[in-house]
Enzyme design. Structure first.
Site, mmCIF file in Angstrom:
data_model
loop_
_atom_site.group_PDB
_atom_site.id
_atom_site.type_symbol
_atom_site.label_atom_id
_atom_site.label_comp_id
_atom_site.label_asym_id
_atom_site.label_seq_id
_atom_site.Cartn_x
_atom_site.Cartn_y
_atom_site.Cartn_z
ATOM 1 N N HIS A 1 3.561 2.330 4.173
ATOM 2 C CA HIS A 1 2.200 2.690 3.770
ATOM 3 C C HIS A 1 1.240 1.610 4.262
ATOM 4 O O HIS A 1 1.574 0.418 4.246
ATOM 5 C CB HIS A 1 2.092 2.792 2.252
ATOM 6 C CG HIS A 1 2.788 3.976 1.675
ATOM 7 N ND1 HIS A 1 2.266 4.689 0.620
ATOM 8 C CD2 HIS A 1 3.954 4.585 1.988
ATOM 9 C CE1 HIS A 1 3.089 5.680 0.313
ATOM 10 N NE2 HIS A 1 4.123 5.625 1.131
ATOM 11 N N GLU B 1 -1.324 0.182 2.969
ATOM 12 C CA GLU B 1 -1.631 -0.877 2.013
ATOM 13 C C GLU B 1 -0.523 -1.932 1.978
ATOM 14 O O GLU B 1 -0.794 -3.133 2.006
ATOM 15 C CB GLU B 1 -1.806 -0.294 0.595
ATOM 16 C CG GLU B 1 -2.919 0.711 0.479
ATOM 17 C CD GLU B 1 -2.466 2.158 0.655
ATOM 18 O OE1 GLU B 1 -3.066 3.039 0.017
ATOM 19 O OE2 GLU B 1 -1.529 2.411 1.437
ATOM 20 N N CYS C 1 -1.588 5.260 -3.644
ATOM 21 C CA CYS C 1 -0.555 5.924 -4.445
ATOM 22 C C CYS C 1 -0.019 4.924 -5.484
ATOM 23 O O CYS C 1 -0.317 3.736 -5.443
ATOM 24 C CB CYS C 1 0.564 6.436 -3.540
ATOM 25 S SG CYS C 1 1.627 5.143 -2.843
ATOM 26 N N CYS D 1 1.883 1.892 -4.011
ATOM 27 C CA CYS D 1 0.966 0.911 -3.436
ATOM 28 C C CYS D 1 0.173 0.187 -4.518
ATOM 29 O O CYS D 1 -0.075 -1.014 -4.399
ATOM 30 C CB CYS D 1 0.027 1.579 -2.430
ATOM 31 S SG CYS D 1 0.896 2.104 -0.931
#
Length: 139
Positions: A53, A55, A83, A86
């Protein structure tokens, strides 16, 4: 916190993700003086990694650069509401602030310092169009 250079870089990174058939999400880590320390985009498909991801990758890149996992004094700008996975990593990394552009239905927010950026309607629509394009192409 509404600097065009951040938004433009986020958009370019998100487009890069889309071109690689990744969900077009991007993230930046910024120091207290506004310097970009790290930037990333989703790369789960490329790397076959669940943690690919934007992040998390931006945080990991910043940690390597700064030689510290503690990111006190730094902020994140991300194209989409983070999410839950994250959010946990963001919380553990001790980032001071997190700014996001697009909403995403995530339920409870675990980050006390999360703030939606006020970007132009055109720019917000541009990020939204990237996501729409990605999900339309999946069908």
């Amino acid at each position: 916190m509404n600097d065009d250079k951040y938004i433009k870089l986020l958009y370019e990174k998100a487009k890069e993700a889309l071109n690689q058939k990744e969900i077009p999400v991007s993230a930046l880590i910024i120091d207290s003086e506004g310097n970009i320390i790290s930037s990333s985009r989703n790369n789960r498909q490329e790397t076959n990694s669940v943690v690919g991801h934007a992040e998390i990758l931006a945080i990991m890149n910043a940690e390597k650069k700064l030689l510290d996992w503690r990111l006190d004094g730094y902020s994140m700008v991300v194209s989409l509401f983070p999410c839950r996975m994250c959010q946990e990593v963001i919380r553990e990394s001790r980032l001071d602030h997190v700014y996001y552009i697009l909403d995403s239905p995530q339920g409870e927010c675990l980050i006390p310092n999360l703030e939606k950026l006020n970007v132009s309607a055109d720019m917000s629509q541009s990020f939204s169009n990237l996501l729409t394009t990605f999900f339309d192409n999946m069908r």
